[in-house]
Design a protein around this motif. Structure first.
Motif, PDB file in Angstrom:
ATOM      1  N   GLN A   1      -4.273  -5.355   9.292  1.00  0.00           N
ATOM      2  CA  GLN A   1      -3.948  -5.431  10.722  1.00  0.00           C
ATOM      3  C   GLN A   1      -5.111  -4.900  11.571  1.00  0.00           C
ATOM      4  O   GLN A   1      -4.935  -4.581  12.724  1.00  0.00           O
ATOM      5  CB  GLN A   1      -2.632  -4.722  11.026  1.00  0.00           C
ATOM      6  CG  GLN A   1      -2.669  -3.225  11.144  1.00  0.00           C
ATOM      7  CD  GLN A   1      -1.586  -2.713  12.098  1.00  0.00           C
ATOM      8  OE1 GLN A   1      -0.765  -3.452  12.606  1.00  0.00           O
ATOM      9  NE2 GLN A   1      -1.589  -1.417  12.345  1.00  0.00           N
TER      10      GLN A   1
ATOM     11  N   SER B   1      -9.231  -0.231  -2.728  1.00  0.00           N
ATOM     12  CA  SER B   1      -8.232  -0.517  -1.692  1.00  0.00           C
ATOM     13  C   SER B   1      -7.038   0.432  -1.724  1.00  0.00           C
ATOM     14  O   SER B   1      -6.311   0.543  -0.749  1.00  0.00           O
ATOM     15  CB  SER B   1      -7.766  -1.963  -1.821  1.00  0.00           C
ATOM     16  OG  SER B   1      -7.330  -2.200  -3.139  1.00  0.00           O
TER      17      SER B   1
ATOM     18  N   ILE C   1      -4.749   8.101  10.385  1.00  0.00           N
ATOM     19  CA  ILE C   1      -3.899   6.894  10.342  1.00  0.00           C
ATOM     20  C   ILE C   1      -3.356   6.819   8.915  1.00  0.00           C
ATOM     21  O   ILE C   1      -4.124   6.865   7.952  1.00  0.00           O
ATOM     22  CB  ILE C   1      -4.700   5.614  10.691  1.00  0.00           C
ATOM     23  CG1 ILE C   1      -5.187   5.687  12.143  1.00  0.00           C
ATOM     24  CG2 ILE C   1      -3.846   4.371  10.477  1.00  0.00           C
ATOM     25  CD1 ILE C   1      -5.930   4.451  12.621  1.00  0.00           C
TER      26      ILE C   1
ATOM     27  N   ASN D   1      -0.394  -1.150  -4.794  1.00  0.00           N
ATOM     28  CA  ASN D   1      -1.834  -1.012  -4.999  1.00  0.00           C
ATOM     29  C   ASN D   1      -2.247   0.455  -5.139  1.00  0.00           C
ATOM     30  O   ASN D   1      -2.039   1.245  -4.220  1.00  0.00           O
ATOM     31  CB  ASN D   1      -2.547  -1.664  -3.807  1.00  0.00           C
ATOM     32  CG  ASN D   1      -4.012  -1.351  -3.788  1.00  0.00           C
ATOM     33  OD1 ASN D   1      -4.623  -1.161  -4.834  1.00  0.00           O
ATOM     34  ND2 ASN D   1      -4.581  -1.286  -2.606  1.00  0.00           N
TER      35      ASN D   1
ATOM     36  N   GLY E   1       0.867  -1.178   0.000  1.00  0.00           N
ATOM     37  CA  GLY E   1       0.000   0.000   0.000  1.00  0.00           C
ATOM     38  C   GLY E   1       0.902   1.226   0.000  1.00  0.00           C
ATOM     39  O   GLY E   1       1.647   1.470  -0.949  1.00  0.00           O
ATOM     40  N   GLN E   2       0.857   1.978   1.115  1.00  0.00           N
ATOM     41  CA  GLN E   2       1.729   3.164   1.206  1.00  0.00           C
ATOM     42  C   GLN E   2       2.962   2.886   2.058  1.00  0.00           C
ATOM     43  O   GLN E   2       3.669   3.810   2.461  1.00  0.00           O
ATOM     44  CB  GLN E   2       0.926   4.358   1.715  1.00  0.00           C
ATOM     45  CG  GLN E   2      -0.103   4.787   0.669  1.00  0.00           C
ATOM     46  CD  GLN E   2      -1.042   5.872   1.137  1.00  0.00           C
ATOM     47  OE1 GLN E   2      -0.958   6.372   2.257  1.00  0.00           O
ATOM     48  NE2 GLN E   2      -1.969   6.258   0.274  1.00  0.00           N
TER      49      GLN E   2
HETATM   50  P1  FAD Z   1       1.568  -1.226   3.913  1.00  0.00           P
HETATM   51  O1  FAD Z   1       2.506  -0.792   4.972  1.00  0.00           O
HETATM   52  O2  FAD Z   1       1.933  -0.969   2.517  1.00  0.00           O
HETATM   53  O3  FAD Z   1       1.280  -2.780   4.100  1.00  0.00           O
HETATM   54  C1  FAD Z   1       1.035  -3.332   5.389  1.00  0.00           C
HETATM   55  C2  FAD Z   1       0.703  -4.815   5.257  1.00  0.00           C
HETATM   56  O4  FAD Z   1      -0.551  -4.966   4.616  1.00  0.00           O
HETATM   57  C3  FAD Z   1       1.696  -5.586   4.406  1.00  0.00           C
HETATM   58  O5  FAD Z   1       1.835  -6.877   4.932  1.00  0.00           O
HETATM   59  C4  FAD Z   1       1.045  -5.622   3.035  1.00  0.00           C
HETATM   60  O6  FAD Z   1       1.441  -6.733   2.277  1.00  0.00           O
HETATM   61  C5  FAD Z   1      -0.416  -5.715   3.408  1.00  0.00           C
HETATM   62  N1  FAD Z   1      -1.290  -5.077   2.417  1.00  0.00           N
HETATM   63  C6  FAD Z   1      -1.350  -3.743   2.122  1.00  0.00           C
HETATM   64  N2  FAD Z   1      -2.296  -3.508   1.206  1.00  0.00           N
HETATM   65  C7  FAD Z   1      -2.848  -4.719   0.905  1.00  0.00           C
HETATM   66  C8  FAD Z   1      -3.868  -5.141   0.006  1.00  0.00           C
HETATM   67  N3  FAD Z   1      -4.522  -4.284  -0.787  1.00  0.00           N
HETATM   68  N4  FAD Z   1      -4.152  -6.461  -0.052  1.00  0.00           N
HETATM   69  C9  FAD Z   1      -3.513  -7.355   0.742  1.00  0.00           C
HETATM   70  N5  FAD Z   1      -2.536  -7.021   1.601  1.00  0.00           N
HETATM   71  C10 FAD Z   1      -2.202  -5.720   1.679  1.00  0.00           C
HETATM   72  N6  FAD Z   1      -1.865   1.603  12.596  1.00  0.00           N
HETATM   73  C11 FAD Z   1      -2.955   1.473  13.408  1.00  0.00           C
HETATM   74  O7  FAD Z   1      -3.588   0.409  13.422  1.00  0.00           O
HETATM   75  N7  FAD Z   1      -3.366   2.498  14.215  1.00  0.00           N
HETATM   76  C12 FAD Z   1      -2.731   3.682  14.260  1.00  0.00           C
HETATM   77  O8  FAD Z   1      -3.144   4.582  14.978  1.00  0.00           O
HETATM   78  C13 FAD Z   1      -1.570   3.854  13.445  1.00  0.00           C
HETATM   79  N8  FAD Z   1      -0.864   4.995  13.482  1.00  0.00           N
HETATM   80  C14 FAD Z   1       0.240   5.154  12.707  1.00  0.00           C
HETATM   81  C15 FAD Z   1       0.950   6.354  12.768  1.00  0.00           C
HETATM   82  C16 FAD Z   1       2.078   6.537  11.967  1.00  0.00           C
HETATM   83  C17 FAD Z   1       2.832   7.842  12.052  1.00  0.00           C
HETATM   84  C18 FAD Z   1       2.479   5.531  11.068  1.00  0.00           C
HETATM   85  C19 FAD Z   1       3.649   5.744  10.159  1.00  0.00           C
HETATM   86  C20 FAD Z   1       1.792   4.322  11.016  1.00  0.00           C
HETATM   87  C21 FAD Z   1       0.674   4.117  11.843  1.00  0.00           C
HETATM   88  N9  FAD Z   1      -0.049   2.909  11.823  1.00  0.00           N
HETATM   89  C22 FAD Z   1      -1.166   2.772  12.609  1.00  0.00           C
HETATM   90  C23 FAD Z   1       0.368   1.810  10.947  1.00  0.00           C
HETATM   91  C24 FAD Z   1      -0.177   1.952   9.487  1.00  0.00           C
HETATM   92  O9  FAD Z   1      -0.627   3.236   9.240  1.00  0.00           O
HETATM   93  C25 FAD Z   1      -1.319   0.970   9.223  1.00  0.00           C
HETATM   94  O10 FAD Z   1      -0.941  -0.344   9.472  1.00  0.00           O
HETATM   95  C26 FAD Z   1      -1.823   1.057   7.768  1.00  0.00           C
HETATM   96  O11 FAD Z   1      -3.013   0.326   7.637  1.00  0.00           O
HETATM   97  C27 FAD Z   1      -0.802   0.588   6.740  1.00  0.00           C
HETATM   98  O12 FAD Z   1      -1.281   0.942   5.458  1.00  0.00           O
HETATM   99  P2  FAD Z   1      -0.348   0.870   4.170  1.00  0.00           P
HETATM  100  O13 FAD Z   1      -1.195   1.095   2.993  1.00  0.00           O
HETATM  101  O14 FAD Z   1       0.792   1.796   4.348  1.00  0.00           O
HETATM  102  O15 FAD Z   1       0.123  -0.653   4.227  1.00  0.00           O
END
Ligand code: FAD
Ligand code: NAP
Length: 343
Positions: free
Chosen positions: A131, A96, A121, A75, A57-58
């Motif tokens: 998660q 997504s 978030i 994605n 994702g990001q």
């Molecule tokens: P990624 O980091 O790109 O991926 C995370 C995981 O999900 C990987 O295993 C990836 O393979 C899988 N994945 C991603 N997209 C898909 C998809 N479309 N299909 C299948 N699998 C996929 N999390 C919280 O729960 N609560 C919070 O308050 C919170 N606060 C945060 C604050 C900060 C400053 C930061 C940097 C992070 C925080 N997080 C928090 C963690 C993060 O933001 C979340 O986990 C978020 O959902 C990750 O999104 P992403 O798109 O960046 O996923």
């Protein structure tokens, strides 16, 4: 035609700001692009071993400790639609690849309740079920109706209702049985049209009072949460991090009792028969808060967040995290489980 790059740096695609190279990087802009992906010459060979596949994702919950010798699917599926509504609720389907906070804005701007506490978030809608993102007393599982995904091994569509997603505390089937096997393409949410503020979590009422708001709208609550978060958390744009590096450990009552006898100031939270211990508190007591070694460290305001001050490698961050785990085990007998996905 699907966008594809070879041997590409993932530096712009992870909030820790670590450099790692992906052997193959695909950009998926729509579910229809899956056909292009599967038909891509050589894709079958590239992805023969599914452990060499990563849906990205990001990158806000990921730490790369090495180059990724496999296929990364970034994605970028967009779109938010109101699918249905009745007197009390509204059904919203989001692509997504939509930025999670854009979905929060979309909802609160229309006065729809349910995700306002999850404002700011980072990351995508598709990662939210992975998660089961949570903050300020709310979890994505509280509002997710179903998840539409594509099983990359079986090459078939999956429609998972909420009760089939195996949601738990920062956990779901997508982190376990379906890890790296499926790509979530859209998520369907049930939001409420009825006013239902969730203000019990510490800090929200105080922030609303400071804003002079006594009957908050969903928009007010998302603004309050965003303001608290901005004051407490490092912005990945300026300081590399992936949020909480560890989960809060959940312990049984005898373990909790023995901890609280030794540390009467411990503020744990009851969860049924168990107690959730703030991991930040354990790490701080172990002496890590504000710790810095070269380019890595423990954030000074929130030691649960490991940071990259610039130029750190994923291995350096991982090494620091392991030292923290060891010292917390030595002091409290509690093993801190990682929340961040390490590759
Ligand atoms: P990624 O980091 O790109 O991926 C995370 C995981 O999900 C990987 O295993 C990836 O393979 C899988 N994945 C991603 N997209 C898909 C998809 N479309 N299909 C299948 N699998 C996929 N999390 C919280 O729960 N609560 C919070 O308050 C919170 N606060 C945060 C604050 C900060 C400053 C930061 C940097 C992070 C925080 N997080 C928090 C963690 C993060 O933001 C979340 O986990 C978020 O959902 C990750 O999104 P992403 O798109 O960046 O996923
Ligand atoms: P905090 O308010 O200082 O609270 C510390 C811990 O105690 C939190 O982790 C929280 O667990 C728990 N807690 C506090 N009040 C609670 C209550 N009323 N009921 C149950 N548990 C309670 O935490 P913070 O670091 O400033 O973070 C605020 C919120 O944002 C938390 O929900 C946290 O999870 C979330 N957050 C998450 C990340 C991430 O990357 N996962 C990063 C930053 C912030 P919970 O974590 O279970 O809520």
């Amino acid at each position: 035609m699907i966008r594809y790059q070879r041997n590409t740096s993932l530096l712009p695609y992870n909030t820790f700001g670590v450099d790692a190279e992906a052997s193959h990087l695909f950009f998926l802009e729509s579910p229809a692009g899956l056909t292009d992906l599967l038909d891509f010459p050589g894709f079958r060979k590239m992805s023969d071993d599914m452990s060499n596949l990563l849906v990205l994702g990001q990158g806000s919950n990921i730490l790369f400790t090495d180059d990724f010798h496999g296929v990364v699917i970034r994605n970028e599926i967009t779109g938010i639609n109101k699918a249905d509504e009745d007197e009390s609720s509204v059904i919203v389907e989001a692509g997504s690849g939509v930025t999670w906070n854009d979905l929060v804005d979309f909802a609160v701007n229309r006065g729809w309740w349910g995700i306002e506490n999850l404002a700011l978030i980072p990351g995508t809608v598709g990662a939210a079920p992975v998660q089961n993102i949570g903050a300020y007393g709310v979890e994505a599982a509280d509002v997710i109706l179903r998840v539409n995904a594509f099983h990359l091994e079986k090459k078939e569509w999956l429609v998972l209702e909420n009760n089939e997603c195996g949601f738990g505390y920062r956990d779901s089937i997508f982190k376990r049985e379906l890890r790296n096997k499926s790509i979530i393409c859209s998520v369907v949410f049930r939001l409420s049209k009825k006013v239902r503020p969730m203000l019990d979590y510490s800090g929200i009422r105080e922030e609303l009072e400071r804003m002079n708001i006594s009957e908050p709208s969903a928009r007010d609550i998302s603004s309050a949460v965003a303001s608290i978060r901005r004051s407490k958390l490092p912005d990945p744009e300026t300081l590399g991090n992936a949020g909480s590096f560890f989960k809060n450990p959940v312990v049984a009552e005898p373990e909790y009792r023995s901890l609280v006898t030794k540390y009467p100031h411990l503020k744990a939270h009851r969860q049924g028969d168990f107690f959730k211990i703030p991991a930040a508190w354990l790490i701080e007591l172990a002496g890590w808060k504000g710790y810095r070694a070269g380019s890595t460290g423990c954030y000074e305001k929130q030691p649960l967040i490991l940071v990259n001050y610039g130029g750190a490698t994923g291995r350096q961050v991982l090494a620091l995290s392991e030292k923290i785990q060891e010292s917390v085990v030595a002091l409290f007998g509690i093993y801190l489980e990682r929340e961040v996905n390490v590759f």
